[in-house]
Scaffold this active site. Structure first.
Site, PDB file in Angstrom:
ATOM      1  N   LYS A  41       0.832  -1.206   0.000  1.00  0.00           N
ATOM      2  CA  LYS A  41       0.000   0.000   0.000  1.00  0.00           C
ATOM      3  C   LYS A  41       0.868   1.257   0.000  1.00  0.00           C
ATOM      4  CE  LYS A  41      -1.530   1.421   4.186  1.00  0.00           C
ATOM      5  NZ  LYS A  41      -1.210   2.796   4.606  1.00  0.00           N
ATOM      6  N   ASN A  42       1.880   1.273   0.882  1.00  0.00           N
ATOM      7  CA  ASN A  42       2.662   2.499   1.041  1.00  0.00           C
ATOM      8  C   ASN A  42       3.638   2.753  -0.105  1.00  0.00           C
ATOM      9  OD1 ASN A  42       1.251   3.038   3.311  1.00  0.00           O
ATOM     10  ND2 ASN A  42       2.859   2.450   4.753  1.00  0.00           N
ATOM     11  N   ARG A  90      -4.070  10.688   4.949  1.00  0.00           N
ATOM     12  CA  ARG A  90      -2.983  11.667   4.960  1.00  0.00           C
ATOM     13  C   ARG A  90      -2.087  11.590   3.736  1.00  0.00           C
ATOM     14  NH1 ARG A  90      -0.901  14.265   9.051  1.00  0.00           N
ATOM     15  NH2 ARG A  90       1.093  13.942   8.026  1.00  0.00           N
ATOM     16  N   CYS A 112      -4.153  12.934  13.510  1.00  0.00           N
ATOM     17  CA  CYS A 112      -4.649  11.597  13.190  1.00  0.00           C
ATOM     18  C   CYS A 112      -4.437  10.729  14.406  1.00  0.00           C
ATOM     19  CB  CYS A 112      -3.945  11.022  11.974  1.00  0.00           C
ATOM     20  SG  CYS A 112      -2.304  10.451  12.314  1.00  0.00           S
ATOM     21  N   ARG A 170       1.518  14.517  13.478  1.00  0.00           N
ATOM     22  CA  ARG A 170       2.000  14.300  12.113  1.00  0.00           C
ATOM     23  C   ARG A 170       1.964  15.548  11.232  1.00  0.00           C
ATOM     24  NH1 ARG A 170      -0.363   8.829   9.738  1.00  0.00           N
ATOM     25  NH2 ARG A 170       1.488   8.886   8.438  1.00  0.00           N
ATOM     26  N   PRO A 171       2.844  16.496  11.479  1.00  0.00           N
ATOM     27  CA  PRO A 171       2.878  17.713  10.663  1.00  0.00           C
ATOM     28  C   PRO A 171       3.389  17.446   9.245  1.00  0.00           C
ATOM     29  CG  PRO A 171       4.711  17.684  12.207  1.00  0.00           C
ATOM     30  CD  PRO A 171       3.870  16.483  12.517  1.00  0.00           C
ATOM     31  N   VAL A 172       3.273  18.459   8.362  1.00  0.00           N
ATOM     32  CA  VAL A 172       3.813  18.324   6.994  1.00  0.00           C
ATOM     33  C   VAL A 172       4.856  19.411   6.713  1.00  0.00           C
ATOM     34  CG1 VAL A 172       1.873  17.098   5.934  1.00  0.00           C
ATOM     35  CG2 VAL A 172       1.841  19.599   6.032  1.00  0.00           C
ATOM     36  N   ASP A 173       5.426  19.970   7.807  1.00  0.00           N
ATOM     37  CA  ASP A 173       6.386  21.068   7.630  1.00  0.00           C
ATOM     38  C   ASP A 173       7.583  20.686   6.750  1.00  0.00           C
ATOM     39  OD1 ASP A 173       6.880  19.326   9.858  1.00  0.00           O
ATOM     40  OD2 ASP A 173       8.505  20.635  10.503  1.00  0.00           O
ATOM     41  N   LEU A 174       8.023  19.437   6.822  1.00  0.00           N
ATOM     42  CA  LEU A 174       9.201  19.038   6.044  1.00  0.00           C
ATOM     43  C   LEU A 174       8.885  19.042   4.536  1.00  0.00           C
ATOM     44  CD1 LEU A 174      10.418  16.079   8.299  1.00  0.00           C
ATOM     45  CD2 LEU A 174      11.265  18.420   8.273  1.00  0.00           C
ATOM     46  N   ASP A 219       5.522   0.526  11.756  1.00  0.00           N
ATOM     47  CA  ASP A 219       4.291  -0.122  11.288  1.00  0.00           C
ATOM     48  C   ASP A 219       4.186  -1.586  11.713  1.00  0.00           C
ATOM     49  OD1 ASP A 219       3.510   2.241  10.162  1.00  0.00           O
ATOM     50  OD2 ASP A 219       4.017   1.698   8.102  1.00  0.00           O
ATOM     51  N   ILE A 252       9.209   6.845  16.466  1.00  0.00           N
ATOM     52  CA  ILE A 252       8.779   7.591  15.271  1.00  0.00           C
ATOM     53  C   ILE A 252       7.547   8.458  15.557  1.00  0.00           C
ATOM     54  CG2 ILE A 252       8.111   7.429  12.827  1.00  0.00           C
ATOM     55  CD1 ILE A 252      10.898   6.291  13.277  1.00  0.00           C
ATOM     56  N   ARG A 260      -8.244  -0.698   5.111  1.00  0.00           N
ATOM     57  CA  ARG A 260      -7.370   0.316   4.490  1.00  0.00           C
ATOM     58  C   ARG A 260      -6.034  -0.290   4.071  1.00  0.00           C
ATOM     59  NH1 ARG A 260      -6.940   5.904   7.618  1.00  0.00           N
ATOM     60  NH2 ARG A 260      -5.601   6.166   5.804  1.00  0.00           N
TER      61      ARG A 260
END
Ligand code: EPZ
Length: 429
Positions: free
Chosen positions: A22-23, A100, A124, A129-133, A314, A336, A406
């Protein structure tokens, strides 16, 4: 809502086909936005997240066609995507909040059409879980980033320009977003402290087939020479190492013996090391991996999650389920995500003895777990309860099965084929 009902205590014996990851499939699908020609992916798993990504791409103007072999449980879906024109550069809240990974369209859209507007994913179940990077990296490539009404608006009207991007923290998604964006940026991009996960390398290999110039895949230093355009390609999605690890633990926790067809030992070194220490034999076969409990109970082993090639976050919930049945104690540390122990109270209800102190959980193995009605808040937490249910005495009823849907293709069928007493109780609604 559907439930999964398990009567535990059966040894699992047989073989399980491993699906495409999936990933890996999700970023590969996003890569279709980078070209007007057809991208043909095979070994695509039939999962709810894949459907969500397909919906998102469709509303950006991508035409999609899925066919394949879902019923036989082998995955094997073939997905053709063609983004001849991008009809919308907006990824709406409705779709992004469901998943996400939707943020992965940001880089490709900014690179292809010079503009992208993506809803911020928000919190979540496993942390903030930011998206700053992702955003900082795109800024380094010359995009102007504005935050407007819950959306990230990236603008690069004259196109992106290659740059040196040093990630202060390893991020799978940010590496993937920047890797895709850099393919169409002018000049050279260097991604330093890049994620080394096999899913990132799989994306990179597909991009190379599409005409991208990339070096250093699988290392923490990736260099991309931008090209004017990419073309169509065919690519097979890498087997799912997390699904493989999950079923390896199913063999271990039931004292069984499973051959995981398509499973790759080279993507699971840290996990195999832990399993060996725990007294589980994992051997490569011509078709995949054979996993077997050697003799006696599972031994307690300390585990710390880390970016690849370390032990994957995971699989943290699944190893905890296994350690709950071990002879001895195990300290499990999650490095993580800050909130990824949501499975602990549910495992405890099944008789596990787990105490959480900050980022670590002390698991004291028990001789037996007992079935209970449980529910979970995310995909991997849910499957850890399935593992516990397979080993527990009596009946386990798992609620909120949509989490499993999912990320695990044909979970009940795959386990039942190896002797598990597991069924899906369909809701009457
Ligand atoms: C990917 O998420 C996976 N998702 C996750 O799989 C997996 O748990 C995670 O990588 C770690 O291996 C997909 O590939 C679709 P990250 P991603 O960016 O890319 C922080 C599953 O169960 N961070 O590597 O979102 C972040 O908060 C899932 O299949 C920032 O601070 O993860 C985390 O602490 C869930 N700023 C760490 O970095 C950013 O901009 C690693 O996250 C981005 C991330």
């Amino acid at each position: 809502m559907d439930q999964i009902v398990i009567h535990g205590g059966r040894r699992l014996v047989g073989e399980i086909p491993i699906s495409g990851a999936k990933n890996a499939a999700l970023p590969l699908m996003a890569a279709s936005l980078l070209t007007g020609e057809t991208l043909r992916l095979s070994n695509v798993p039939h999962l709810a997240d894949i459907t969500t990504m397909a919906r998102l791409l469709a509303q950006h103007g991508v035409s999609l066609h899925m066919n394949g072999d879902a019923e036989k449980g082998s995955g094997g879906g073939v997905l053709e995507m063609r983004a001849e024109t991008i009809s919308s550069f907006v990824a709406p809240y409705d779709l992004v909040r469901k998943m996400r990974a939707s943020v992965l369209v940001l880089g490709p859209l900014a690179a292809r059409v010079g503009e992208a507007k993506v809803s911020l994913p928000g919190g979540c179940a496993i942390g903030t879980r930011p998206v700053d990077l992702h955003l900082h990296g795109l800024e380094m490539l010359g995009a102007e980033i504005r935050l407007e009404e819950g959306y990230v608006h990236a603008l690069a009207p004259k196109g992106l320009v290659g740059a040196k991007v040093v990630f202060p923290k390893v991020s799978v998604g940010a590496t993937e977003n920047l890797l895709m964006a850099a393919c169409l940026a002018k000049g050279e991009t260097q991604l330093l402290n890049a994620a080394r996960e096999p899913e990132v390398a799989d994306l990179g290999e597909c991009l190379v087939k599409m005409g991208a110039q990339i070096e250093g895949l699988g290392t923490d230093r990736i260099t991309v020479q931008g090209v004017d355009s990419l073309h169509g390609a065919e690519h097979s999605v890498v087997p799912d190492r997390i699904e493989t690890g999950t079923y390896a633990m199913a063999a271990a926790i039931t004292g069984g013996e499973l051959e995981l067809i398509g499973g790759r030992a080279d993507h699971l070194s840290a996990v195999i090391e832990v399993l060996h220490e725990a007294g589980i034999s994992v051997k490569e076969t011509p078709r995949g991996l054979k996993v077997k409990r050697v003799s006696g109970p599972v031994k307690g082993v300390d585990v710390m999650t880390e970016p690849y090639p370390g032990f994957p976050t995971d699989l943290q919930a699944q190893i905890m389920a296994l350690m709950s049945t071990a002879d001895g104690a195990a300290m499990i540390t999650e490095s993580i995500f800050e909130n990824r122990f949501m499975h602990v109270p549910e495992l405890t209800r099944m008789g596990a003895n787990v105490n959480v102190h900050g980022a670590s959980a002390m698991v004291r193995g028990q001789q037996r777990l007992t079935g209970a009605e449980v529910m979970a808040t995310d995909l991997r937490a849910s499957v850890s309860l399935v593992l516990a249910g397979l080993a527990a005495e009596g009946e386990t009823v798992l609620n909120r099965v949509y989490h499993l849907d999912r990320g695990y293709e044909h979970l009940e069928q795959k386990l039942a084929a190896c002797g598990a007493d597991i069924v899906r109780r369909r809701s009457q609604e």
